[in-house]
Design a protein around this motif. Structure first.
Motif, PDB file in Angstrom:
ATOM      1  N   SER A 173      -5.457 -11.098   2.022  1.00  0.00           N
ATOM      2  CA  SER A 173      -5.116 -12.075   3.057  1.00  0.00           C
ATOM      3  C   SER A 173      -3.690 -11.871   3.545  1.00  0.00           C
ATOM      4  O   SER A 173      -3.393 -12.016   4.731  1.00  0.00           O
TER       5      SER A 173
ATOM      6  N   CYS B 209     -10.095 -13.903   3.628  1.00  0.00           N
ATOM      7  CA  CYS B 209     -10.852 -12.728   3.176  1.00  0.00           C
ATOM      8  C   CYS B 209     -11.872 -13.123   2.124  1.00  0.00           C
ATOM      9  O   CYS B 209     -11.668 -14.081   1.375  1.00  0.00           O
TER      10      CYS B 209
ATOM     11  N   ALA C  54     -11.983  -9.077   5.860  1.00  0.00           N
ATOM     12  CA  ALA C  54     -11.303 -10.118   6.636  1.00  0.00           C
ATOM     13  C   ALA C  54     -12.311 -10.821   7.535  1.00  0.00           C
ATOM     14  O   ALA C  54     -13.208 -10.194   8.100  1.00  0.00           O
TER      15      ALA C  54
END
Length: 183
Positions: free
Chosen positions: A47, A54, A116
């Motif tokens: 992240s 994520c 992501a």
């Protein structure tokens, strides 16, 4: 979004004291507790690199090298080693430290593939990786190799649509293993 980010921008280290509530039936720290901690640090690292929420896509090669005792400090060090279009491989090193003696042990190394996500929960692009050290080249290429091997594992011995796996073609290979065939 930055097009590229430095590896050091994704580096995370957390340290936690291991308590009796973290132990399994043999009095050692439960592997499940350690995996939960590893997932958290992988999330934080990915992240931090991507600037996004994520999720864990896969975990590769979790080897418990040495047991962790109640009362030891456990440190998890994580960084992004590889990036794809929407995914990142986060390398994690786990060490324990005996507070009384100062002895440190390498307990585990593992690789988490994180993806992501955007505001709608869809996979989204991540920044590339700026590689500044020879060791980072090694880590990047090892991760790329690991991903290629994983893709190969998914297709090896897979029955194609409409075609059955032909076990007879592989029976000779089983002679090298501790199996008894009763087909």
């Amino acid at each position: 979004m930055n097009k590229f980010r430095k590896i050091e921008d994704s580096q995370i280290e957390i340290t936690q004291l291991m308590l009796p509530s973290h132990a399994n039936f043999s009095g050692k720290i439960h592997g499940g507790h350690l995996l939960s901690m590893m997932d958290q640090v992988a999330f934080a690292s990915a992240s931090k690199h991507s600037g996004r929420y994520c999720v864990t896509a896969s975990v590769d090669r979790v080897e418990f090298l040495t047991p962790i005792e109640v009362g030891e400090l456990v440190s998890l060090k994580a960084q992004v080693n590889f990036v794809g279009r929407t995914s990142m491989v986060v390398g994690i090193r786990v060490e324990s430290e005996n507070i009384q003696t100062g002895e440190k042990k390498h307990c585990n190394s593992s690789y988490f593939t994180m993806v992501a996500k955007d505001e709608n929960g869809k996979s989204c692009p991540v920044p590339g990786l700026i590689i500044e050290k020879a060791d980072d080249v090694r880590r990047f290429l090892r991760s790329a190799n690991r991903i290629a091997s994983m893709k190969n594992r998914k297709t090896t011995f897979k029955a194609a649509q409409g075609i059955n796996f032909m076990a007879e073609e592989y029976l000779k290979e089983l002679e090298a293993f501790n199996v008894q065939l009763d087909l």
